[in-house]
Design a protein around this motif. Structure first.
Motif, PDB file in Angstrom:
ATOM      1  N   SER A 190      -8.999   1.153  -3.203  1.00 26.18           N
ATOM      2  CA  SER A 190      -8.741   0.791  -1.816  1.00 26.18           C
ATOM      3  C   SER A 190      -9.847   1.354  -0.918  1.00 26.18           C
ATOM      4  CB  SER A 190      -7.371   1.331  -1.384  1.00 26.18           C
ATOM      5  OG  SER A 190      -7.046   0.937  -0.077  1.00 26.18           O
TER       6      SER A 190
ATOM      7  N   MET B 122      -7.603   4.495  -6.330  1.00 24.56           N
ATOM      8  CA  MET B 122      -6.625   3.431  -6.108  1.00 24.56           C
ATOM      9  C   MET B 122      -7.272   2.065  -5.917  1.00 24.56           C
ATOM     10  SD  MET B 122      -3.919   5.308  -3.536  1.00 24.56           S
ATOM     11  CE  MET B 122      -3.043   3.759  -3.336  1.00 24.56           C
TER      12      MET B 122
ATOM     13  N   VAL C 221      -6.254   4.370   3.186  1.00 25.98           N
ATOM     14  CA  VAL C 221      -5.543   5.524   2.621  1.00 25.98           C
ATOM     15  C   VAL C 221      -5.265   6.555   3.710  1.00 25.98           C
ATOM     16  CG1 VAL C 221      -5.770   7.505   1.059  1.00 25.98           C
ATOM     17  CG2 VAL C 221      -6.390   5.211   0.276  1.00 25.98           C
ATOM     18  N   SER C 222      -6.249   6.814   4.554  1.00 23.28           N
ATOM     19  CA  SER C 222      -6.062   7.799   5.624  1.00 23.28           C
ATOM     20  C   SER C 222      -4.942   7.392   6.565  1.00 23.28           C
ATOM     21  CB  SER C 222      -7.373   7.969   6.408  1.00 23.28           C
ATOM     22  OG  SER C 222      -8.373   8.537   5.601  1.00 23.28           O
TER      23      SER C 222
ATOM     24  N   HIS D  56      -9.464  12.087   0.812  1.00 25.77           N
ATOM     25  CA  HIS D  56      -9.010  10.728   1.067  1.00 25.77           C
ATOM     26  C   HIS D  56      -9.922   9.724   0.363  1.00 25.77           C
ATOM     27  CE1 HIS D  56      -6.768  11.909   5.042  1.00 25.77           C
ATOM     28  NE2 HIS D  56      -6.514  12.730   4.034  1.00 25.77           N
TER      29      HIS D  56
ATOM     30  N   ILE E 177      -9.041   9.634  -3.388  1.00 28.35           N
ATOM     31  CA  ILE E 177      -7.791   8.904  -3.600  1.00 28.35           C
ATOM     32  C   ILE E 177      -8.029   7.406  -3.473  1.00 28.35           C
ATOM     33  CG2 ILE E 177      -5.478   8.473  -2.682  1.00 28.35           C
ATOM     34  CD1 ILE E 177      -5.392  11.431  -1.848  1.00 28.35           C
ATOM     35  N   ALA E 178      -8.788   7.019  -2.456  1.00 22.78           N
ATOM     36  CA  ALA E 178      -9.081   5.601  -2.242  1.00 22.78           C
ATOM     37  C   ALA E 178      -9.843   5.019  -3.434  1.00 22.78           C
ATOM     38  CB  ALA E 178      -9.892   5.426  -0.958  1.00 22.78           C
TER      39      ALA E 178
ATOM     40  N   ARG F 286     -11.071   3.985   2.145  1.00 23.66           N
ATOM     41  CA  ARG F 286     -10.700   5.309   2.615  1.00 23.66           C
ATOM     42  C   ARG F 286      -9.893   5.227   3.912  1.00 23.66           C
ATOM     43  NH1 ARG F 286     -12.139   8.667   6.306  1.00 23.66           N
ATOM     44  NH2 ARG F 286     -13.875   7.360   6.986  1.00 23.66           N
TER      45      ARG F 286
ATOM     46  N   LEU G  94       0.468   4.095  -2.930  1.00 26.34           N
ATOM     47  CA  LEU G  94       0.108   5.476  -2.620  1.00 26.34           C
ATOM     48  C   LEU G  94       1.193   6.444  -3.101  1.00 26.34           C
ATOM     49  CD1 LEU G  94      -1.825   7.491  -1.361  1.00 26.34           C
ATOM     50  CD2 LEU G  94      -0.753   7.057   0.864  1.00 26.34           C
TER      51      LEU G  94
ATOM     52  N   MET H  61       0.821  -1.213   0.000  1.00 28.78           N
ATOM     53  CA  MET H  61       0.000   0.000   0.000  1.00 28.78           C
ATOM     54  C   MET H  61       0.857   1.264   0.000  1.00 28.78           C
ATOM     55  SD  MET H  61      -2.988   1.121  -0.214  1.00 28.78           S
ATOM     56  CE  MET H  61      -3.692   2.761  -0.120  1.00 28.78           C
TER      57      MET H  61
END
Length: 231
Positions: free
Chosen positions: A193, A191, A198-199, A184, A187-188, A195, A164, A160
């Motif tokens: 993924s 990707m 990612v956070s 966030h 972005i998640a 949240r 990222l 991960m």
């Protein structure tokens, strides 16, 4: 969604297609005119689902804004395949042209968008008469599938933190800014993924002094360390 063909003159459309389609000068005048007559300038509001695989929308050329292409599971989980920005072209929304595409691809307007859409029926007809058009559509689709395979490779085989770091670095290069103006959650989603994951990773990057996280997005502070995570 609104269509406005009057705002785009024949000369403007000719210039756009001349730049976007390598086959443009190779097809007959009648086919070029047929494409122009079956092209529409379409405005999509932010968040609008443009395509869900149920019909042949046509070929989409992005003039402003951005589109997100993704696949979705039966449970409603989606994975972003790639995004399209100004001058990018989408042919996966023209299922009547690429008949071998049998899986459902969804297309959303990530921002307010202005797109030039060529009717799928018209593009398919011209493609059937002109091998150069068919080859172009297939080559465009193949190049996008390489993007899809890169996404799958990251999801399946990369850690991960590396994923990222790649995303932040790519976004910075694309926008020309050290600040990634995305939440966030966004972005998640891009990707593939969660949240929360990612956070947590952004929090770790921030604690290491690699990025700064704020309500306005994520600002890269140390590009060298970010690149080292990618290698």
């Amino acid at each position: 969604m609104t269509r406005d063909n009057e705002n785009m003159t024949k000369e403007m459309m000719e210039a756009v297609y001349q730049e976007s389609f390598p086959f443009w000068d190779k097809i007959p005048d009648a086919d070029r005119e047929y494409i122009r007559q079956n092209s529409y300038l379409v405005h999509y509001p932010k968040g609008k689902n443009i395509y869900n695989g149920s019909e042949c929308l046509g070929v989409i050329l992005v003039r402003s804004g951005s589109l997100r292409l993704y696949i979705m599971s039966d449970e409603g989980k989606d994975i972003t395949l790639y995004r399209l920005h100004p001058v990018d072209l989408c042919v996966l929304s023209a299922s009547c042209v690429l008949e071998t595409i049998t899986f459902d691809v969804f297309v959303d307007a990530e921002e307010e968008c202005e797109c030039l859409v060529i009717s799928g029926t018209a593009f398919s007809a011209v493609s059937g008469r002109n091998p150069d058009v068919k080859i172009f559509a297939l080559e465009t689709a193949v190049s996008r599938f390489s993007d899809v395979m890169w996404v799958m490779q990251q999801i399946l085989f990369m850690s991960m933190d590396k994923r990222l770091a790649i995303f932040l670095s790519d976004e910075s290069a694309r926008t020309g800014s050290d600040t990634i103006a995305l939440t966030h959650g966004q972005i998640a989603r891009y990707m593939g993924s969660a949240r929360e994951v990612v956070s947590r990773m952004l929090k770790y990057f921030a604690s290491e002094g690699i990025v700064e996280v704020s309500r306005g997005g994520v600002t890269i502070l140390d590009k060298k360390r970010l690149r080292r995570l990618i290698i």
